[in-house]
Design an enzyme around this catalytic site. Structure first.
Site, PDB file in Angstrom:
ATOM      1  N   HIS A  17       0.799  -1.042  -0.126  1.00 29.72           N
ATOM      2  CA  HIS A  17       0.154  -0.021  -0.046  1.00 29.72           C
ATOM      3  C   HIS A  17       0.898   1.078  -0.127  1.00 29.72           C
ATOM      4  O   HIS A  17       0.391   2.355   0.240  1.00 29.72           O
ATOM      5  CB  HIS A  17      -0.847   0.163   1.198  1.00 29.72           C
ATOM      6  N   LYS A  53      -8.003  13.963   4.550  1.00 30.42           N
ATOM      7  CA  LYS A  53      -7.301  12.801   4.473  1.00 30.42           C
ATOM      8  C   LYS A  53      -6.304  13.134   5.763  1.00 30.42           C
ATOM      9  O   LYS A  53      -6.320  14.078   6.268  1.00 30.42           O
ATOM     10  CB  LYS A  53      -6.566  12.919   3.183  1.00 30.42           C
ATOM     11  N   ARG A  54      -5.407  11.909   5.705  1.00 32.79           N
ATOM     12  CA  ARG A  54      -4.320  12.001   6.992  1.00 32.79           C
ATOM     13  C   ARG A  54      -3.528  13.417   6.517  1.00 32.79           C
ATOM     14  O   ARG A  54      -3.297  13.611   5.322  1.00 32.79           O
ATOM     15  CB  ARG A  54      -3.436  10.794   7.057  1.00 32.79           C
ATOM     16  N   LYS A  83       0.762  14.568   0.745  1.00 33.51           N
ATOM     17  CA  LYS A  83      -0.484  14.898   0.326  1.00 33.51           C
ATOM     18  C   LYS A  83      -0.759  16.265   0.003  1.00 33.51           C
ATOM     19  O   LYS A  83      -1.737  16.702  -0.608  1.00 33.51           O
ATOM     20  CB  LYS A  83      -1.563  14.154   1.376  1.00 33.51           C
ATOM     21  N   THR A 132      -8.553   6.588  -1.894  1.00 31.90           N
ATOM     22  CA  THR A 132      -9.922   6.270  -2.130  1.00 31.90           C
ATOM     23  C   THR A 132     -10.727   7.133  -1.658  1.00 31.90           C
ATOM     24  O   THR A 132     -11.995   6.996  -2.267  1.00 31.90           O
ATOM     25  CB  THR A 132     -10.020   5.023  -0.819  1.00 31.90           C
ATOM     26  N   LYS A 188     -14.727   8.508  -3.398  1.00 35.84           N
ATOM     27  CA  LYS A 188     -15.952   8.767  -2.681  1.00 35.84           C
ATOM     28  C   LYS A 188     -16.469  10.088  -3.388  1.00 35.84           C
ATOM     29  O   LYS A 188     -17.665  10.098  -3.480  1.00 35.84           O
ATOM     30  CB  LYS A 188     -15.702   8.855  -1.173  1.00 35.84           C
TER      31      LYS A 188
HETATM   32  C1  26Q Z   1       3.615   0.348  10.218  1.00 34.81           C
HETATM   33  C2  26Q Z   1       4.416   0.222  11.646  1.00 34.81           C
HETATM   34  C3  26Q Z   1       4.409   0.648  12.747  1.00 34.81           C
HETATM   35  C4  26Q Z   1       3.399   1.609  12.793  1.00 34.81           C
HETATM   36  C5  26Q Z   1       2.492   1.850  11.726  1.00 34.81           C
HETATM   37  C6  26Q Z   1       2.660   1.276  10.681  1.00 34.81           C
HETATM   38  C7  26Q Z   1       1.729   1.775   9.559  1.00 34.81           C
HETATM   39  C8  26Q Z   1       0.057   1.819   9.701  1.00 34.81           C
HETATM   40  C9  26Q Z   1      -0.703   2.092   8.704  1.00 34.81           C
HETATM   41  C10 26Q Z   1       2.134   1.988   8.400  1.00 34.81           C
HETATM   42  C11 26Q Z   1       1.081   2.359   7.309  1.00 34.81           C
HETATM   43  C12 26Q Z   1      -0.045   2.397   7.429  1.00 34.81           C
HETATM   44  C13 26Q Z   1      -1.201   2.882   6.503  1.00 34.81           C
HETATM   45  C14 26Q Z   1      -1.004   2.994   5.111  1.00 34.81           C
HETATM   46  C15 26Q Z   1      -2.056   3.396   4.330  1.00 34.81           C
HETATM   47  O1  26Q Z   1      -3.252   3.758   4.856  1.00 34.81           O
HETATM   48  N1  26Q Z   1      -1.911   3.615   2.991  1.00 34.81           N
HETATM   49  C16 26Q Z   1      -2.939   4.092   2.305  1.00 34.81           C
HETATM   50  O2  26Q Z   1      -3.454   2.647   1.666  1.00 34.81           O
HETATM   51  C17 26Q Z   1      -4.611   3.068   0.611  1.00 34.81           C
HETATM   52  C18 26Q Z   1      -5.414   1.857   0.733  1.00 34.81           C
HETATM   53  O3  26Q Z   1      -4.562   0.978  -0.604  1.00 34.81           O
HETATM   54  C19 26Q Z   1      -4.325   3.998  -0.599  1.00 34.81           C
HETATM   55  O4  26Q Z   1      -5.232   4.132  -1.099  1.00 34.81           O
HETATM   56  C20 26Q Z   1      -3.171   5.138   0.022  1.00 34.81           C
HETATM   57  O5  26Q Z   1      -2.860   5.657  -1.180  1.00 34.81           O
HETATM   58  C21 26Q Z   1      -2.265   4.557   1.019  1.00 34.81           C
HETATM   59  O6  26Q Z   1      -1.542   5.822   1.268  1.00 34.81           O
END
Ligand code: 26Q
Length: 820
Positions: free
Chosen positions: A360, A549-550, A555, A657, A661
């Site tokens: 992702h 978004k975050r 971004k 995503t 929406k």
């Molecule tokens: C990893 C290790 C330790 C702590 C946290 C994490 C961690 C947690 C969440 C690393 C990444 C995430 C989330 C990533 C994420 O949301 N990526 C998004 O995924 C979406 C669904 O595929 C995409 O549409 C977005 O482009 C992408 O940024």
């Protein structure tokens, strides 16, 4: 196909009254909102139970192939409204509650919005579960029952402040605790070898400590079908609650230690999605839910098929939602080797055929690596297995490439004192997919190029999608009714491609008027919500321009707020300027430790303060920062948007995503050629989307060349110079150098980083031009209406039903199953 409602109006009424009585000894007159919500929720859940049981009886009897969607995050949003919609009970419940004198909206708004995810990846998992049930694929979502979700964001004096999110405080009416499936999870200790009866050996642990994993099952109701799948979230509890003996024997210290271990384990979601810090508790959480899931899945398989593990992959697939669940590869190996005594080669073949990995993210900071020191201490047997997987993989590399230490160091699973989870996931599974076409290409060409070279057959692309149930049928009833009326039937909700049939109506004056009336009503509803919730007024006739978004530098919330500053400066020097009034809305959580992101939140609030209170602006610009972005807030914003901001640096957003929406709900996108925006453009055409800025290739070559110099832009572009000066000249903060860090980051690079790493200034002029085009298009109501309609009409591809069908056909090789 519509199915007869499982509940009658009088059953709903009786259920609510009875639940209030037995759970709270209350009547409707005396119950709190939370109690009323719980009583309604319990009534609806009761109606789901029979189909839930029937679904599993059928799965068990027919021994169906099942997908396990393994994810550290499930950002489900509120359950009740979605369950009511999918059960086709909207009218029944509405009427029943009306007759009881209960306000349905108030009941729905009293449900906590469980934030068991950070953002896109967690919300995608939730959309996928909805599609799996709706289309009838046997599936489990497996994750962690965090007691605290993502923090609640408050804004104090313009700054983000984090407060705990105690979503379980008033109970958890949707879950069923399944103590019979509780499993012990072991950490630490030493590996020992044990002799089998036949003289061979297997490995075991001694002197470990452990916790119990107890599953809580949540129903995932398919839309107008009988299928009810399960979201299984594991909670941690101390072993001695189950095994009083160790306590009675006087091992008090160990007992309290294990109590604390359990308490911490499922306590809180890590609120970072940007960079990975090697925190031991995070690794513990990962192994905790993976070991529980794999143990239970294998037991279920054994119950259905005996020990014919060579058929395992024909009956189950584990889909890894990013690298976070990658321990599944090693845990499955451990169970096959140490519990069932399979040979390595057999276990390995089975494991590889059963696991599949979704990537992702392109950001290298987010690639998961664990220090060997932590990994081997916490999971000694798992580490042994990973080392052996790595050893064999490196032997293969030498066979393929000869002795090339540089290549081995680059590609190994264990190297430089770290375990690289992405490499383990790629080597240990049969599929690697990206989440949009451009993202998959970048993985193949750049990020994972070496692996693509040796395993081209594993790589594939699955463009993300969103569930039309929550993201139009539920959140935008006005538009849904209009679509159903226009198409004659409501089956487009589970066959979203049918929206294309709206295209012939895009030029129709009557349809345009109805469509824009729905949009306007949604804008009025949102304005009313703002007035009651925050006491602020916004003009529903202004353009609603939304970026939610975050908060991340890539971004580029900065690009948007710089443009607002530029508009402000421009209107100040041309007070008579004719622009359509615009309301800019931002909402975003920043990781608590992400200083720069938090400063950007402060900047947006500082700009809002100045712009909203300047009389020369005279309502032409308004800036809002809405606190605590979450699923339920998105459901209010998305239907009311005119303009959707999707402006990440090209090549950085894997898919996005939120973009889908907004498109589905008739907003027009201003965006870069990044992630799924590229495919949205293919669907809707460039006359219906405002595309600007560098391409991913241009970004890549500019970065590689090392020739980017923001000072040139500063010197040449008056507007850019003016925006940057506004950051430091006291306009935004009277006494301090609060935003000088951003100024420096843009021009000189801050703390050793490259200047303007995400090319905000490089893309600024193009963005400004695109925004002028937005303004011009909006001034022509017929043109705008057509664009908005075309966006809805062309959004069919972005249903998660389409995405899930591709996963099922191409990765899992699964067929839907009908529940009768
Ligand atoms: C990893 C290790 C330790 C702590 C946290 C994490 C961690 C947690 C969440 C690393 C990444 C995430 C989330 C990533 C994420 O949301 N990526 C998004 O995924 C979406 C669904 O595929 C995409 O549409 C977005 O482009 C992408 O940024």
């Amino acid at each position: 196909m519509a199915k007869k409602a499982t509940l009658t109006k009088s059953q709903v009424k009786e259920g609510v009254i009875e639940n209030l009585r037995t759970a709270y000894r209350k009547t409707i007159a005396t119950a709190s909102n939370a109690q009323i919500y719980n009583a309604v929720a319990m009534t609806i859940k009761d109606a789901v139970l029979d189909n839930w049981i029937t679904t599993y009886d059928h799965y068990e009897k027919a021994k169906v192939k099942t997908v396990y969607y393994l994810s550290m995050e499930f950002l489900m949003g509120r359950f009740m409204g979605n369950a009511i919609l999918n059960l086709a009970l909207e009218e029944t419940v509405q009427e029943a509650l009306d007759e009881l004198g209960i306000d349905v909206n108030l009941a729905e708004e009293s449900e906590p919005d469980p934030g068991l995810g950070n953002g896109g990846l967690g919300r995608l998992a939730a959309c996928f579960l909805d599609s799996l049930s709706t289309m009838g694929y046997p599936a489990y979502g497996c994750g962690i029952r965090y007691h605290y979700g993502i923090f609640e964001q408050h804004i104090e004096n313009g700054y983000q402040v984090e407060k705990p999110d105690n979503w379980l405080q008033h109970g958890d009416p949707w879950s069923v605790r399944r103590e019979e499936f509780a499993r012990e999870i072991k950490f630490g200790g030493r590996v020992i070898s044990v002799k089998n009866d036949d003289g061979t050996y297997h490995f075991d642990l001694e002197d470990y400590h452990s916790v119990m994993a107890v599953p809580y099952d949540y129903p995932v109701v398919g839309y107008k079908t009988k299928t009810v799948n399960t979201l299984r979230l594991w909670d941690a509890e101390p072993v001695n609650r189950f095994d009083l003996q160790s306590f009675n024997q006087g091992q008090y210290e160990r007992a309290t230690q294990e109590q604390n271990l359990a308490r911490n384990l499922s306590s809180v979601l890590y609120p970072a999605d940007d960079h990975v810090s090697g925190k031991e508790l995070r690794l513990r959480q990962q192994y905790f839910f993976i070991s529980a899931t794999i143990q239970r899945a294998i037991e279920q398989f054994e119950g259905r098929h005996g020990r014919c593990f060579d058929k395992l992959s024909d009956y189950m697939q584990f889909q890894l939602n990013d690298t976070h669940p990658t321990l599944a590869v090693a845990e499955l190996m451990r169970v096959l080797l140490d519990v069932y005594y399979l040979e390595w080669d057999d276990a390995w073949e089975i494991t590889r055929a059963t696991c599949a990995y979704t990537n992702h993210t392109i950001m290298s900071e987010a690639l998961e690596k664990w220090p060997v020191e932590i990994f081997s201490r916490l999971l000694p047997r798992i580490y042994m297995i990973v080392e052996e997987i790595n050893r064999r993989f490196c032997v293969n590399l030498v066979e393929w490439y000869g002795n090339d230490p540089e290549r081995i160091r680059k590609m190994a699973i264990c190297a430089d004192g770290q375990v690289r989870m992405a490499h383990l996931a790629i080597v240990g599974g049969h599929s690697v997919n990206g989440v949009a076409a451009i993202h998959t290409e970048i993985l193949k060409d750049i990020e994972l190029r070496d692996f693509y070279e040796i395993y081209p057959e594993k790589f594939n692309s699955k463009t993300n999608g969103i569930t039309p149930r929550r993201w139009i049928a539920k959140c935008n009833p006005g538009l849904s009714k209009l679509v159903t009326k226009t198409l004659g039937k409501d089956d487009w909700i589970s066959d979203l491609g049918q929206l294309a049939k709206l295209k012939p109506h895009a030029d129709d004056a009557g349809f345009q008027e109805s469509f824009m009336k729905v949009k306007h009503d949604n804008k009025v509803a949102l304005s009313n919500y703002f007035r009651s919730e925050y006491g602020i007024g916004v003009d529903p006739d202004s353009i609603f321009d939304i970026q939610v978004k975050r908060l991340h530098e890539y971004k580029r919330q900065l690009l948007c707020i710089f443009h607002v500053i530029d508009m402000y400066n421009t209107i100040k020097t041309n007070p008579g300027m004719d622009v359509r009034p615009r309301t800019y809305m931002f909402s975003a959580k920043a990781a608590a430790s992400y200083h720069r992101a938090k400063l950007i939140i402060k900047l947006i609030n500082a700009v809002a303060e100045v712009v909203n209170n300047d009389p020369t602006i005279d309502g032409r610009l308004k800036v809002l920062f809405l606190p605590n972005y979450r699923v339920s807030l998105a459901e209010k914003l998305v239907p009311a948007a005119d303009v959707s901001e999707q402006i990440s640096t090209a090549g950085k957003e894997a898919s996005g995503t939120g973009n889908m929406k907004f498109m589905l709900n008739g907003a027009v996108t201003i965006g870069t050629l990044d992630g799924a925006n590229v495919e949205m453009l293919e669907e809707v055409g460039d006359e219906n989307m405002f595309i600007f800025g560098m391409t991913a290739e241009q970004v890549h070559s500019l970065t590689v060349s090392g020739n980017y110099s923001p000072w040139n832009l500063y010197n040449m572009d008056f507007n850019i110079r003016n925006v940057l000066t506004t950051l430091i000249n006291g306009t935004l903060d009277r006494n301090h150098d609060l935003f000088r860090e951003l100024y420096d980051a843009m021009l000189n690079g801050y703390n050793g980083a490259r200047p303007d790493e995400y090319y905000v200034l490089q893309d600024f002029a193009a963005y400004k031009k695109a925004q002028e085009a937005v303004d011009a298009a909006y001034k022509d109501p017929k043109r705008w209406a057509k664009m908005a309609i075309m966006n809805t009409a062309c959004a069919g591809k972005f249903s998660s039903d389409r995405t899930i069908k591709e996963y099922a056909d191409e990765i899992w090789k699964m067929k839907p199953v009908k529940i009768k």
